[in-house]
Each structure stands twice: as C-alpha cells, then as structure tokens.
Scaffold this motif. Sequence first.
Motif: not given
Ligand code: SF4
Lengths: 359, 127
Positions: B44-48, B50-52, B68-70, B85-91
């Motif tokens: 689902l992650c769109i690598s935006c 935001m979480c970082m 990658t998401w680490e 904060v994740c906009p697509v709720h993949c976390l």
């Molecule tokens: S906030 Fe959600 S969609 Fe954006 S990079 Fe992080 S995990 Fe991916």
Amino acid sequence: MSKEIVIPFGPQHPVLPEPIHLDLVIEDEKVKQAIPSIGYVHRGLETLVEKREYPEYVYLAERICGICSFIHGATYCQAVETVMNVEVPERALFLRTIWSEYSRMHSHLLWLGLAADAFGFENLFMDAWRLRESILDELEATTGGRVIQGSCKVGGVRRDIDGETLDAMTTRLDGFRGELKEISDVFLNDSSVKGRMKNVGILPAKEAYDYGAVGPTLRGSGVASDARMLGYAAYGKLHFKPVVEDGCDCYARCAVRMKEVYASIDIIKEAVQKIPDGPIEVKVTGKPEGEYFARAEQPRGEVVHYVKGNGTRHLARHRVRTPTLTNIPPLVKMLEGCELADVPVIVLSIDPCIGCAER
Amino acid sequence: MGYFQMTKTVVKALIHGPSTIRYPAVPGKRTPISRGHVTIDPSLCISCGMCMRKCPANAICVERQEKTWEIDRFRCHVCNCCVEVCPVHCLTMENTYTAAATVHEGRELVPITYVKPEKPAKKEPEE
Ligand code: SF4
Ligand code: SF4
C-alpha cells in the motif's frame, strides 16, 4: 571527643532508586550537614526542542520522567496552546484530568511501596505495588501505554474513552478503594511504620515555605498550596480541596500521599460524572510566537514548563522546573541534625526523581 | 491501633496464589490498544515519507528511489505517531511485543512495491 567525618552517600544506593549523591558530614552518628550533588543523568532534553517541531516535542516532553510522564506532556501542551491561543475542547480537558489523576495514583502507590521498602516492610511494599499494577492496567487499557501514555497532543488528546468504559472504570475504582483501605490502615496506624517515620525529617511550615518546598513536602508541613487550585484543565469545574497534614515530618508526608490517592479517586469519579460529549481535539495550525509559563501539579509537586516560540515550527526555548529540583533545598534543611540511619527515609520522603531534575 | 492488621491480607494472599504471572510460560497482559511494534503493508505504501518526517526518534527511513522502507527498532520508542500520519493507513501498531534482538537484527528493511499513479490526462482546452 567526637570527630567530624564525611560519608559519601550515593549516587548508587540500594534503597534509593535515584542517582543523587550526598556528602554527609557526620559527628557521633548525627548528620551536621548534607551537601548534595546532582548531574549524573543529564540528558540534554531541553536542547532538543530546537531540532524537533513543536507537535513532535510532546513525545520528548513526556519522556522527561517515567512516572509523571502524562502530566509533563499535558503541561507542555498547555504552554504551547496558550502561546498559540488554541481553545481546547472541554472533553479533552476532562480526559487529561482523568489521566493525570490516574498517574498521580500510580506514582503515589509507587512511592508508598518504596517507602515501605526503605523502612524494611517488604510485605507492605509488595502489596502497594500489587495495587499499583491495577492502575497501570487501567492506563494501558485506555491509552495503550503502561508508563508512557503518549495520549496528549497540542490541541487536545489523541484517544477518547467511551462512556461504557468510563463507567466500568468508576466501578473498578470502588473495588480498588476497598483494597486500598487495607494498606492505608497499615500506613497510617501501624506502630512500626510510625516508629520509623514520626518525628523524622522535621520541616516546619515557615521553613518549608521559605525554602520553596512544593507538593506533598509542603502540604505535609501544613501549607495548603496546590497548583490544581489554579483550575487548569478541568480542575476548575470539580470540587477539589488540597490534602493538608500538619505533622511536618516524614509521617505527615506519607499520610498526605496516602490521602491524595483517595482524593484522586474522588476527582476521577466526579470527572466521569461531569464529562461532556463533544470533540476531543482541534486542529492546530500556525507557528507559536510568544512565551508562557505553564504550571501544573505533579504527584511530587508543582512543575513549570516554560516555552518561547519565535514564529517558526521549532520553539526557541523550553525550560522545565521540576518539583524535585525545588525540593532539594528543603531536603538539605531536613537532613541537618538527623540520625544517619534516618537519611534514606528522609531523602525518600521528598519523593526524589533525579531523572526529572536533570532533564 | 491493633496488632495483626495485615493478617487478613496475608491469609488472602495464601489462598489467592501469586499475583504475578509466570512469564514467558504465560503470555503477558495486553489490551487491544497496547502499543507493541509497528508493521507495514508494503503493497500500500506510496513512499510519501510522512512517517519519516513525523517520527520523533528518526527511526524510519524511506528511500523513494530505491523503493525501500526501513525501520530501526532500537530507535523506535513506539509512540504510534507514524501510524497516525500515514495517509494510506499502511502502517499498523501490533499489540504484541517485539522479540529480543541483537544490534544487526534491529534494522528491518522492507522493499515497497511503489507504482507511481498515472497522472490523469490533461483535458484539452475547449475551443
Ligand atoms: S507515511 Fe505511509 S505511505 Fe507514506 S512513506 Fe510512510 S508508510 Fe509509506
Ligand atoms: S512508533 Fe513512533 S518512534 Fe516508532 S517509528 Fe513510529 S513514529 Fe517513530
């Protein structure tokens, strides 16, 4: 002829869970003078405010102390909200009050256990901590965290508690009160507890006031001063009266803490009755500019969070004055003239939290 | 004040059995909202990122180019901020605790299958 010697006390000590170091000047088993030194656990949290944006700093403010974490977070939010002129919804304020009181109960039960341990009453120690466990469960079920709740944010709170859960919580508190009665009878009436704490660490009212004591240390000396009387959060809408004892000794401070647990139960029950419906947060936009001192009552006394914004997302300054820091001068006063064997009990009686004092 | 004040409590404790649980034989207490550890659904992650940006502990690193998401589990203090904060709720925040790990195992690298969404074709300006 007696001779003066100096005994180093701490920073690592089996009774005190805090790294405070005291140089005790002893003459014939009597303490003549105590010289405190702190600085073993400095973490530089206040500087981090320049690197983290103000909404994220709440998490760091909460981690100043592991026991009063929720109240640290809430006070920081209170300061930032005042700077930014944010109107926090009523329900959020009531929830903050409820969680603050739960934190107070768990902190006081922790202290009562430690005090029992310090004067060698292991059974009482375990009983106090067993009761504390049920409060921690309550906190975990409502916020998701046992010790670090992380449920406060600038503009409100992050989680709501529904009506049913609130009612169940008050029912459980009634049962809790019955269990608390068993240990409070022992703390308040048992001769071995009295023998160890009565007339130990005397701090007269005037000296307590002059040396700037706060919290149960001050109220144990008969001064009715409590930051909750300011009416921050929802305290202004609840019937609240500070608990005061005028024994001026360790026993009075113990009694204040014991009775404050009962007072907290009453406050929570009243808050649950009066809690209004509505939103739990408002969206906060903008950048803080200006400065504010927020005061709140922690289990150990009054805490002050100072924030100064400079019109960016990062605050320019954040300073914390924790209750332990202000209670150290009264502590030094109490230690003068006491017996060497009473030193651990006296140091514990201010409920030292050195991790707080050094941020 | 009377003697034997705690007798009642002592007898009760004898009958009641231990108040503690035999961890790890018995699993620890947890509630549906207990914060345990963060998990990601990579599809689902769109690598935006935001979480970082929002993580107070700088525990997450999102690489857009490498896909990658680490997460560094040793830095994460389990605050639930990234999940919010994740906009697509993949976390999601699992309520089980993370198992003990050595330093090398603390970092968890998740490849994400990020597909750039097609830009909607621009409407031709009407004549
Ligand atoms: S906030 Fe959600 S969609 Fe954006 S990079 Fe992080 S995990 Fe991916
Ligand atoms: S839970 Fe908090 S600390 Fe952990 S990765 Fe998410 S934002 Fe960072």
